[in-house]
Design an enzyme around this catalytic site. Structure first.
Site, PDB file in Angstrom:
ATOM      1  N   LYS A  22       0.841  -1.205   0.000  1.00 30.59           N
ATOM      2  CA  LYS A  22       0.000   0.000   0.000  1.00 30.59           C
ATOM      3  C   LYS A  22       0.873   1.251   0.000  1.00 30.59           C
ATOM      4  CE  LYS A  22      -1.746   1.742   3.999  1.00 30.59           C
ATOM      5  NZ  LYS A  22      -1.447   3.167   4.138  1.00 30.59           N
ATOM      6  N   ASN A  23       1.892   1.258   0.860  1.00 30.02           N
ATOM      7  CA  ASN A  23       2.686   2.475   1.033  1.00 30.02           C
ATOM      8  C   ASN A  23       3.617   2.768  -0.142  1.00 30.02           C
ATOM      9  OD1 ASN A  23       1.410   2.839   3.424  1.00 30.02           O
ATOM     10  ND2 ASN A  23       3.192   2.480   4.743  1.00 30.02           N
ATOM     11  N   CYS A 126      -5.010   8.198   9.834  1.00 30.95           N
ATOM     12  CA  CYS A 126      -5.112   7.506  11.117  1.00 30.95           C
ATOM     13  C   CYS A 126      -4.826   8.475  12.266  1.00 30.95           C
ATOM     14  CB  CYS A 126      -4.072   6.392  11.198  1.00 30.95           C
ATOM     15  SG  CYS A 126      -4.563   4.887  10.391  1.00 30.95           S
ATOM     16  N   ARG A 131       0.890  14.506  13.619  1.00 28.36           N
ATOM     17  CA  ARG A 131       1.327  14.406  12.229  1.00 28.36           C
ATOM     18  C   ARG A 131       1.254  15.739  11.474  1.00 28.36           C
ATOM     19  NH1 ARG A 131      -1.143   9.044   9.562  1.00 28.36           N
ATOM     20  NH2 ARG A 131       0.884   8.118   9.350  1.00 28.36           N
ATOM     21  N   ASP A 317       4.955   0.490  11.934  1.00 33.67           N
ATOM     22  CA  ASP A 317       3.744  -0.165  11.427  1.00 33.67           C
ATOM     23  C   ASP A 317       3.639  -1.632  11.839  1.00 33.67           C
ATOM     24  OD1 ASP A 317       2.925   2.164  10.295  1.00 33.67           O
ATOM     25  OD2 ASP A 317       3.339   1.606   8.216  1.00 33.67           O
ATOM     26  N   ARG A 409      -8.632  -0.639   4.615  1.00 33.08           N
ATOM     27  CA  ARG A 409      -7.787   0.404   4.043  1.00 33.08           C
ATOM     28  C   ARG A 409      -6.439  -0.176   3.632  1.00 33.08           C
ATOM     29  NH1 ARG A 409      -6.439   4.717   7.883  1.00 33.08           N
ATOM     30  NH2 ARG A 409      -5.043   5.035   6.152  1.00 33.08           N
TER      31      ARG A 409
HETATM   32  C1  UD1 Z   1       4.389   6.833   6.426  1.00 31.42           C
HETATM   33  C2  UD1 Z   1       3.556   5.595   6.232  1.00 31.42           C
HETATM   34  C3  UD1 Z   1       3.030   5.081   7.568  1.00 31.42           C
HETATM   35  C4  UD1 Z   1       4.195   4.888   8.546  1.00 31.42           C
HETATM   36  C5  UD1 Z   1       5.076   6.130   8.621  1.00 31.42           C
HETATM   37  C6  UD1 Z   1       6.326   5.925   9.440  1.00 31.42           C
HETATM   38  C7  UD1 Z   1       2.583   5.801   4.021  1.00 31.42           C
HETATM   39  C8  UD1 Z   1       1.364   6.003   3.183  1.00 31.42           C
HETATM   40  N1  UD1 Z   1       2.438   5.883   5.349  1.00 31.42           N
HETATM   41  O1  UD1 Z   1       3.536   7.821   6.987  1.00 31.42           O
HETATM   42  O2  UD1 Z   1       2.359   3.840   7.343  1.00 31.42           O
HETATM   43  O3  UD1 Z   1       3.672   4.610   9.833  1.00 31.42           O
HETATM   44  O4  UD1 Z   1       5.478   6.538   7.304  1.00 31.42           O
HETATM   45  O5  UD1 Z   1       7.066   4.879   8.934  1.00 31.42           O
HETATM   46  O6  UD1 Z   1       3.653   5.538   3.503  1.00 31.42           O
HETATM   47  N2  UD1 Z   1       6.345  14.596  10.931  1.00 31.42           N
HETATM   48  C9  UD1 Z   1       6.512  15.901  11.294  1.00 31.42           C
HETATM   49  N3  UD1 Z   1       6.367  16.878  10.354  1.00 31.42           N
HETATM   50  C10 UD1 Z   1       6.060  16.581   9.054  1.00 31.42           C
HETATM   51  C11 UD1 Z   1       5.915  15.237   8.675  1.00 31.42           C
HETATM   52  C12 UD1 Z   1       6.067  14.269   9.639  1.00 31.42           C
HETATM   53  O7  UD1 Z   1       6.779  16.208  12.457  1.00 31.42           O
HETATM   54  O8  UD1 Z   1       5.942  17.516   8.241  1.00 31.42           O
HETATM   55  C13 UD1 Z   1       6.496  13.539  11.949  1.00 31.42           C
HETATM   56  C14 UD1 Z   1       5.242  12.702  12.130  1.00 31.42           C
HETATM   57  O9  UD1 Z   1       4.311  13.324  12.985  1.00 31.42           O
HETATM   58  C15 UD1 Z   1       5.822  11.447  12.731  1.00 31.42           C
HETATM   59  C16 UD1 Z   1       7.181  11.324  12.037  1.00 31.42           C
HETATM   60  O10 UD1 Z   1       7.472  12.619  11.522  1.00 31.42           O
HETATM   61  O11 UD1 Z   1       6.010  11.592  14.100  1.00 31.42           O
HETATM   62  C17 UD1 Z   1       7.248  10.327  10.891  1.00 31.42           C
HETATM   63  O12 UD1 Z   1       6.178  10.558  10.017  1.00 31.42           O
HETATM   64  P1  UD1 Z   1       6.269  10.259   8.458  1.00 31.42           P
HETATM   65  O13 UD1 Z   1       7.475   9.447   8.171  1.00 31.42           O
HETATM   66  O14 UD1 Z   1       6.087  11.529   7.718  1.00 31.42           O
HETATM   67  O15 UD1 Z   1       4.971   9.352   8.254  1.00 31.42           O
HETATM   68  P2  UD1 Z   1       3.996   9.332   7.011  1.00 31.42           P
HETATM   69  O16 UD1 Z   1       4.746   9.648   5.772  1.00 31.42           O
HETATM   70  O17 UD1 Z   1       2.776  10.115   7.326  1.00 31.42           O
END
Ligand code: UD1
Length: 430
Positions: A22-23, A126, A131, A317, A409
């Site tokens: 999915k990711n 989620c 985030r 995850d 999902r």
């Molecule tokens: C992706 C994955 C999700 C996985 C996560 C971490 C997809 C579709 N989803 O989510 O399944 O759990 O990576 O491996 O690929 N953060 C900030 N500022 C930002 C962006 C992120 O502070 O602008 C923080 C987030 O709150 C979190 C951390 O960085 O604490 C990691 O998040 P991130 O790697 O961005 O996760 P996703 O890309 O949303």
């Protein structure tokens, strides 16, 4: 609302085909916005999140075709889909669509790169922490974008002539921000260097796809990605990699129930940290030509301490599923969640099975018990939901998991894959 009803206690035996990730599928679909030519993706999983992103892309003007199964192709292989963004008809991604899935925010990168403007609603997804999107905005600004927040929307404009290559150093590793800046940089003028980039296999899948589309990227799979902007990208055909989280989930399910399962198509190198932990816990793992074999002999599960970390560390995850496994270990284990600040919603639900888990800040202490008991539980987020299913498979008696729309999902044909291996599991409609 659909529920899953299962009777625990059966060992899992047989083969489980691993679906496309999915990711990886989601950002690959988003990459189609970068070119007017068709992007063909194979091995796309049939998931609610994929459907949701289709709606978003169609709103931007992407034409989407799903092709039938090819001759000789086994039933259940992923979909072959073509995405053609001949013309972007709308650069706004509205709240109604984006609020349902966080990854849809990532369209901001390609839209800005190709159309020089984008208006994208702040995301949902989620409920596992705040985030924020600061890292995305930091990266886009570095490439010259002007950003305003207006009425819940991020409004971004590229300078005249388009985005400009720059060095982007992320203060924190983010999968989504890496995907977004990587995609945006492919069409920027000059060279972009992304430092402290996420190294997840899904990022490499997308980077290889972009290269197949004509992008110039080096450092794929490392913390530093260098992108030399090109004027245009073209069509390509790319396969979605197998889902490492689904692989790890079924490995933990087999570890919990006992038995012998071949995870067909799994790529062990994509989840080595998790496999190392499972081996320490006493699970037998063998890499075979067609995938990964998981066995548990009669011995108990050993307690193992784990910290979640960005790739190549133990994936957040898989944290909920691993916690489910540790509830039946022969001792006490500590799990530290370092990626998301609110990712322990499954703890209260696992307690309904009789699990003994105490949470203190980022750390969960799990005291193993010889036997869980079936219960009525509620799915709270995607990965947490599946931890309840695998706990139910090992528990004594009946378990009902409510609100399973979260599962749909991200897990393809979960009940079918498990029941083919001997689990007593069914979906109850309504
Ligand atoms: C992706 C994955 C999700 C996985 C996560 C971490 C997809 C579709 N989803 O989510 O399944 O759990 O990576 O491996 O690929 N953060 C900030 N500022 C930002 C962006 C992120 O502070 O602008 C923080 C987030 O709150 C979190 C951390 O960085 O604490 C990691 O998040 P991130 O790697 O961005 O996760 P996703 O890309 O949303």
């Amino acid at each position: 609302m659909d529920r899953i009803r299962l009777i625990g206690g059966n060992e899992l035996r047989g083969e489980i085909p691993i679906s496309g990730a999915k990711n990886a599928a989601l950002p690959l679909m988003i990459a189609s916005l970068l070119t007017a030519e068709p992007l063909v993706l194979t091995n796309v999983p049939r998931l609610a999140d994929v459907k949701q992103l289709e709606r978003i892309l169609e709103n931007h003007g992407v034409d989407i075709a799903v092709h039938g199964r090819r001759r000789g192709e086994a039933e259940g292989v992923g979909q072959r889909m073509t995405f053609t963004a001949g013309e972007i008809v709308d650069t706004t991604a509205p709240y109604e669509l984006v609020s349902k899935m966080r990854a849809s925010f990532w369209v901001i990168g390609p839209l800005l790169a190709r159309c020089h403007e984008a208006r994208v609603s702040l995301p949902g997804g989620c409920a596992i922490g705040t985030r924020p999107v600061d890292l995305f905005l930091h990266g886009l600004k570095a490439l010259g974008a002007e950003i305003d927040i207006d009425d819940g929307y991020v409004v971004a404009r590229a300078p005249k002539g388009g985005l400009v290559g720059a060095t982007v150093r992320f203060p924190k590793v983010s999968v989504g921000a890496t995907h977004t800046i990587l995609m945006a940089a492919t069409l920027a003028r000059g060279t972009t260097i992304i430092e402290n980039a996420a190294q997840e296999p899904e990022i490499s899948n997308v980077a290889e796809c972009l290269v197949a589309m004509g992008a110039r990227i080096s450092g794929i799979g490392t913390q530093t990605l260098t992108i030399e902007g090109v004027e245009k990208l073209h069509g390509a055909t790319v396969e979605v990699i197998p889902d490492r989280i689904e692989t790890g989930t079924f490995a933990m399910a087999a570890a919990m129930t006992g038995g012998d399962v071949l995870l067909r198509g799994a790529r062990p190198e994509h989840l080595q940290a998790a496999l190392d932990v499972l081996e320490k816990a006493g699970v037998e793992l063998t890499t075979e030509a067609h995938g990964l074999r998981v066995r548990r002999n009669g011995n108990g599960i050993q307690p193992v301490d784990v910290d979640t970390d960005p790739f190549p560390g133990f994936p957040t995850d898989l944290q909920a599923q691993f916690m489910a496994l540790m509830t039946m270990s022969t001792g006490t284990s500590r799990i530290r969640e370092t990626i998301f600040e609110n990712r322990y919603m499954h703890v209260a639900e696992l307690a309904r099975f009789g699990a003994d888990i105490a949470v203190d800040g980022q750390v969960a202490t799990v005291r193993g018990k010889p036997q869980l008991k079936g219960a009525q539980v509620m799915a709270t987020d995607l990965r947490a939901s599946v931890s309840l299913v695998i706990a139910g498979l090992a528990a004594k008696g009946e378990t009902v998991v409510n609100r399973i729309y979260h599962l749909d999902r991200g897990f393809e044909r979960l009940e079918e894959k498990l029941s083919r291996c001997g689990a007593e599991i069914e979906r109850v409609a309504g």
